[in-house]
Structure formats: structure tokens, C-alpha cells
Design an enzyme around this catalytic site. Sequence first.
Site, PDB file in Angstrom:
ATOM      1  N   GLU A   1      38.198  46.345  48.226  1.00 43.16           N
ATOM      2  CA  GLU A   1      39.161  45.785  47.271  1.00 43.16           C
ATOM      3  C   GLU A   1      39.795  44.507  47.804  1.00 43.16           C
ATOM      4  O   GLU A   1      40.099  44.403  48.991  1.00 43.16           O
ATOM      5  CB  GLU A   1      40.247  46.837  47.003  1.00 43.16           C
ATOM      6  CG  GLU A   1      41.377  46.371  46.114  1.00 43.16           C
ATOM      7  CD  GLU A   1      42.512  47.364  46.091  1.00 43.16           C
ATOM      8  OE1 GLU A   1      43.619  46.972  45.653  1.00 43.16           O
ATOM      9  OE2 GLU A   1      42.321  48.521  46.520  1.00 43.16           O
TER      10      GLU A   1
ATOM     11  N   TYR B   1      49.522  46.279  56.413  1.00 41.13           N
ATOM     12  CA  TYR B   1      49.648  46.810  55.049  1.00 41.13           C
ATOM     13  C   TYR B   1      48.884  48.130  54.888  1.00 41.13           C
ATOM     14  O   TYR B   1      47.765  48.272  55.352  1.00 41.13           O
ATOM     15  CB  TYR B   1      49.085  45.801  54.037  1.00 41.13           C
ATOM     16  CG  TYR B   1      48.737  46.438  52.708  1.00 41.13           C
ATOM     17  CD1 TYR B   1      49.725  46.675  51.758  1.00 41.13           C
ATOM     18  CD2 TYR B   1      47.442  46.858  52.434  1.00 41.13           C
ATOM     19  CE1 TYR B   1      49.419  47.304  50.569  1.00 41.13           C
ATOM     20  CE2 TYR B   1      47.128  47.483  51.249  1.00 41.13           C
ATOM     21  CZ  TYR B   1      48.121  47.715  50.314  1.00 41.13           C
ATOM     22  OH  TYR B   1      47.814  48.341  49.138  1.00 41.13           O
TER      23      TYR B   1
ATOM     24  N   GLU C   1      44.461  43.155  40.933  1.00 39.44           N
ATOM     25  CA  GLU C   1      45.789  43.746  40.760  1.00 39.44           C
ATOM     26  C   GLU C   1      46.861  42.700  40.533  1.00 39.44           C
ATOM     27  O   GLU C   1      47.910  42.998  39.949  1.00 39.44           O
ATOM     28  CB  GLU C   1      46.155  44.624  41.943  1.00 39.44           C
ATOM     29  CG  GLU C   1      46.383  43.899  43.240  1.00 39.44           C
ATOM     30  CD  GLU C   1      46.698  44.855  44.385  1.00 39.44           C
ATOM     31  OE1 GLU C   1      47.658  44.598  45.125  1.00 39.44           O
ATOM     32  OE2 GLU C   1      45.965  45.844  44.539  1.00 39.44           O
TER      33      GLU C   1
ATOM     34  N   TRP D   1      49.658  38.239  52.856  1.00 41.99           N
ATOM     35  CA  TRP D   1      50.019  39.571  53.282  1.00 41.99           C
ATOM     36  C   TRP D   1      49.098  40.603  52.622  1.00 41.99           C
ATOM     37  O   TRP D   1      48.722  41.564  53.234  1.00 41.99           O
ATOM     38  CB  TRP D   1      51.480  39.858  52.906  1.00 41.99           C
ATOM     39  CG  TRP D   1      51.904  41.268  53.200  1.00 41.99           C
ATOM     40  CD1 TRP D   1      52.130  41.817  54.436  1.00 41.99           C
ATOM     41  CD2 TRP D   1      52.154  42.319  52.264  1.00 41.99           C
ATOM     42  NE1 TRP D   1      52.511  43.141  54.322  1.00 41.99           N
ATOM     43  CE2 TRP D   1      52.514  43.474  52.987  1.00 41.99           C
ATOM     44  CE3 TRP D   1      52.075  42.413  50.874  1.00 41.99           C
ATOM     45  CZ2 TRP D   1      52.831  44.692  52.375  1.00 41.99           C
ATOM     46  CZ3 TRP D   1      52.394  43.604  50.263  1.00 41.99           C
ATOM     47  CH2 TRP D   1      52.761  44.730  51.008  1.00 41.99           C
TER      48      TRP D   1
ATOM     49  N   HIS E   1      43.347  43.358  50.836  1.00 35.14           N
ATOM     50  CA  HIS E   1      44.656  42.796  50.488  1.00 35.14           C
ATOM     51  C   HIS E   1      44.708  41.278  50.602  1.00 35.14           C
ATOM     52  O   HIS E   1      45.681  40.717  51.105  1.00 35.14           O
ATOM     53  CB  HIS E   1      45.759  43.442  51.324  1.00 35.14           C
ATOM     54  CG  HIS E   1      46.986  43.734  50.510  1.00 35.14           C
ATOM     55  ND1 HIS E   1      48.210  43.173  50.779  1.00 35.14           N
ATOM     56  CD2 HIS E   1      47.173  44.532  49.434  1.00 35.14           C
ATOM     57  CE1 HIS E   1      49.104  43.603  49.906  1.00 35.14           C
ATOM     58  NE2 HIS E   1      48.494  44.441  49.080  1.00 35.14           N
TER      59      HIS E   1
ATOM     60  N   ARG F   1      40.589  45.689  38.573  1.00 34.63           N
ATOM     61  CA  ARG F   1      41.767  46.283  39.204  1.00 34.63           C
ATOM     62  C   ARG F   1      43.066  45.939  38.480  1.00 34.63           C
ATOM     63  O   ARG F   1      44.162  46.075  39.045  1.00 34.63           O
ATOM     64  CB  ARG F   1      41.849  45.805  40.658  1.00 34.63           C
ATOM     65  CG  ARG F   1      40.886  46.489  41.589  1.00 34.63           C
ATOM     66  CD  ARG F   1      41.371  47.852  41.990  1.00 34.63           C
ATOM     67  NE  ARG F   1      42.578  47.777  42.799  1.00 34.63           N
ATOM     68  CZ  ARG F   1      43.525  48.712  42.819  1.00 34.63           C
ATOM     69  NH1 ARG F   1      43.438  49.769  42.058  1.00 34.63           N
ATOM     70  NH2 ARG F   1      44.582  48.569  43.603  1.00 34.63           N
TER      71      ARG F   1
ATOM     72  N   GLU G   1      43.461  54.617  40.924  1.00 36.72           N
ATOM     73  CA  GLU G   1      44.330  54.736  42.090  1.00 36.72           C
ATOM     74  C   GLU G   1      45.533  55.601  41.722  1.00 36.72           C
ATOM     75  O   GLU G   1      46.128  55.433  40.656  1.00 36.72           O
ATOM     76  CB  GLU G   1      44.795  53.347  42.528  1.00 36.72           C
ATOM     77  CG  GLU G   1      45.705  53.338  43.737  1.00 36.72           C
ATOM     78  CD  GLU G   1      46.100  51.915  44.134  1.00 36.72           C
ATOM     79  OE1 GLU G   1      46.491  51.728  45.298  1.00 36.72           O
ATOM     80  OE2 GLU G   1      46.019  51.007  43.293  1.00 36.72           O
TER      81      GLU G   1
ATOM     82  N   ASP H   1      41.093  48.490  51.139  1.00 38.58           N
ATOM     83  CA  ASP H   1      41.787  47.347  50.548  1.00 38.58           C
ATOM     84  C   ASP H   1      41.961  46.257  51.598  1.00 38.58           C
ATOM     85  O   ASP H   1      42.676  46.428  52.586  1.00 38.58           O
ATOM     86  CB  ASP H   1      43.158  47.802  50.031  1.00 38.58           C
ATOM     87  CG  ASP H   1      43.901  46.702  49.287  1.00 38.58           C
ATOM     88  OD1 ASP H   1      43.371  45.579  49.181  1.00 38.58           O
ATOM     89  OD2 ASP H   1      45.018  46.977  48.800  1.00 38.58           O
TER      90      ASP H   1
ATOM     91  N   ARG I   1      41.014  56.363  49.929  1.00 38.51           N
ATOM     92  CA  ARG I   1      41.129  55.018  50.488  1.00 38.51           C
ATOM     93  C   ARG I   1      41.490  55.131  51.954  1.00 38.51           C
ATOM     94  O   ARG I   1      42.357  55.925  52.333  1.00 38.51           O
ATOM     95  CB  ARG I   1      42.198  54.210  49.740  1.00 38.51           C
ATOM     96  CG  ARG I   1      42.144  52.714  50.061  1.00 38.51           C
ATOM     97  CD  ARG I   1      43.285  51.957  49.414  1.00 38.51           C
ATOM     98  NE  ARG I   1      44.527  52.059  50.180  1.00 38.51           N
ATOM     99  CZ  ARG I   1      45.613  51.320  49.955  1.00 38.51           C
ATOM    100  NH1 ARG I   1      45.630  50.436  48.963  1.00 38.51           N
ATOM    101  NH2 ARG I   1      46.696  51.467  50.685  1.00 38.51           N
TER     102      ARG I   1
END
Length: 409
Positions: free
Chosen positions: A243, A159, A269, A409, A219, A290, A346, A217, A147
Site C-alpha cells: 500500500e 508509522y 487513502e 511521514w 505510507h 484505497r 481495512e 503499508d 497487515r
Amino acid sequence: MKIIAAEVFVTSPSRNFVTLRITTDDGVTGIGDATLNGRELAVAAYLKEHVAQLLIGKDPHKIEDTWQFLYRSSYWRRGPVTMAAIAAVDMALWDIKGKMANMPVYQLLGGASRNGLRAYGHASGADLESLFDSVREHLELGYKSIRIQTAVPGIKAVYGVAAQAQASGERYDYEPAGRGAFPQEEDWDTRAYLRHLPTVFEAVRNEFGPEIPLLHDGHHRMTPIQAAKLGKALEPYDLFWLEDCTPAENQEGLRLVRQHTTTPLAIGEIFNTVWDYQTLIKEQLIDYVRAASTHFGGISPLKKVMDFAAQYQIKSGFHGPTDISPVGFAAQLHVGLAIHNYGIQEYMQHSDKTNEVFEQSMTFKDGYLHPGDKPGIGVEFNEEAAAAYPYQQAYLPYNRLVDGTVHDW
């Protein structure tokens, strides 16, 4: 066989974890992960005050019945606190069943569908030189998929970038939740990010070639049209996945993203139930699931959602940073080993302190994970070691735009 005890432990070896231990009248114990980063005590209280007493006297073999009872009898369904609590019970009961059968849990789920589980690691850098060093470090550790997260010019903290100041003393990407009574404020600029990121992937491909599977990602920080723009801009660099490109509560937004890019998408996630995935899977708006066993209700629903996804050639990509304890991580390794439609896992390595509290049979070799063949989940909880690391309040950061607006975030 009956359950005679259900105990909840909150410990903080490098970061906070919530662990449930169930004991039967035969002396067999099972453990489950109920960690919810930044809201750990809410789940601990849910388990202690509302769930533990419901388990006493119950048959630990009745995993599905217990899951349905805890989900339906509360009336207030879903949500991260409820589902993390149910997940811990589900994992602990699978752990007990595996120990009673003298088999690892993956054998009870149908047996292994592969020899090991391909994993990806987290490379990051404040600039290209440090990013390249991080990629090389992960390749040396054995990772075959990487990643890529990077700092963005003009943004102070982003992040996923390890080389940033963190009050806890831990790596920022290892534990972004800062110790203290209030979350840290960070800045964000989507246009700067969209301009910068494609140039980073171009540089990484030029340096390391076309073969390494690369991931990124987002996010949840982009609107659907911004996510579509990024996905299209990244197509020349052949990502394994993009992602969380946009907040997935708006499932219809993924239709717009899908219309404009062929970059594979991974999401979920922060999802808690199969209902969060229903539209995304049925309309084939994502390529990878995820979900995390800890936040999704445990082993039982994770296996079910992957069976649903298999009909649409959608694969697993379970959430696996260090906010999933070794117990929750092992639980999803057993699922990943058993299902046919496995994609990738992951994997961020836990600290030595965490590994002292959670004694594991899991292995990582040549880029592949395996949960081990000990009966049950394959993790034992060291209560004495855990007692040396009391809970510490911590919050995940939050973003504000340049005009002061709170942002994802």
C-alpha cells in the site's frame, strides 16, 4: 419533504470526529462523517459557515443534484476540506433516504453482492517476538488477513507500530495524532527500511505459513524506484498488497513501479476525487482502490469510482482505520456490500468511548464485516454522550531525515 436543520458536532472520544446531522420537516434525521484528522476544525467551519445554510429548504431526496451543486457552485473544487464536507452531506442524505424507504442503504445501491465483507487487521511489533504475538492476537479475534508493520533498527518511531510511546495515551497505530499545539517530529531512513522489511516478511511466512494474506503499508515514503525495489524484494512472500508505496500525486511514477514488480499495489487513502484515479485505473497501474468515503465526497462518488475500476478488474480496499468515524465506515460498508468488484476492507476497532457516541448496527464475525439491516446507514449519533468529550487539538507526526530534511511521514 424539506431540510429544516443542518447541525455540526465536533467531539473527541479517544480522538476527534466531525459529524453533520441533517433534519427534515418530517422529523427524519441523517448523519454524515466529515472528519479530517489533524484539520477537523477547518471542515467544521466549512460546513457551519458555508454549507449548512445552503441546505435549508432543499429536498433531501435529491442526493445527486445536491452533490453536484455543492461541488460545482463553490467554483473552488476538490481538496480534502471541501470533499469531506460534501461527503458528510451525501452520507446524511443517503441515511435519510434509507430511513424513508425502510431499507439499509446497500439495498438502495442494488442489493448485496455477497454475504459479508472480508476484513484485515493491523498487526505490528517492535521486534519479531512481539510482531508474532500481535499476529496471533488478530487471528484469535477472527481476522483472516493481516497487515504487517514493524519497527526498523536505527529508527526511533515508525508509522503503524503499536508499541511506541504516545502522548495521548492511546496506541500509536490507533491514534498517531499527538495532543498538543505542534506535531511530533520522527526520524526516517529509507535504506534501513528497505534492508529490514524483506527479512521481516520472510520470518512471518516461516512462522505462519503461506496461506494467510499479508499486507504492508509503505505510507508514501519511497521514491518510485525505491518502491519498485521493495515490491520486487517482497515477491517471494506473496503479499496481498503493498500500500502507498510512493506518493501517488505523481501518478506516472506508478508506471516505473509496475514495470519492475508483480506485487499487487493499493493506493488512494489521501485521494479526494475520481480525477486522482483516472490515470491509475485507465492504465491499470494499481490493483486496489484505497479511497475513503469520508475524504472522497461520500457514498455517491465512491460507488462511481468503483464502477469505473470494474472495467479494469480493479477491486476495492477502502481506507478504514479509526480516523474514519463509525458513520463514514458504515457508509463504505454499504458500498462494499453492493459492488461486484469488492476486494477487502481495512478494519481497526473503535474504542468503547467512540462506540458510546456512535451507536452501530455493524457486525464483525469470523473475519467478515456487515453493515447490518437497520434502515439507512445503521449508525445513530448520541449527542449527550458526544458532549462529554470536547475537541482536543491534535496533529499527525512528521518525519525528518538524518540531515534534517523534512520527509513524507
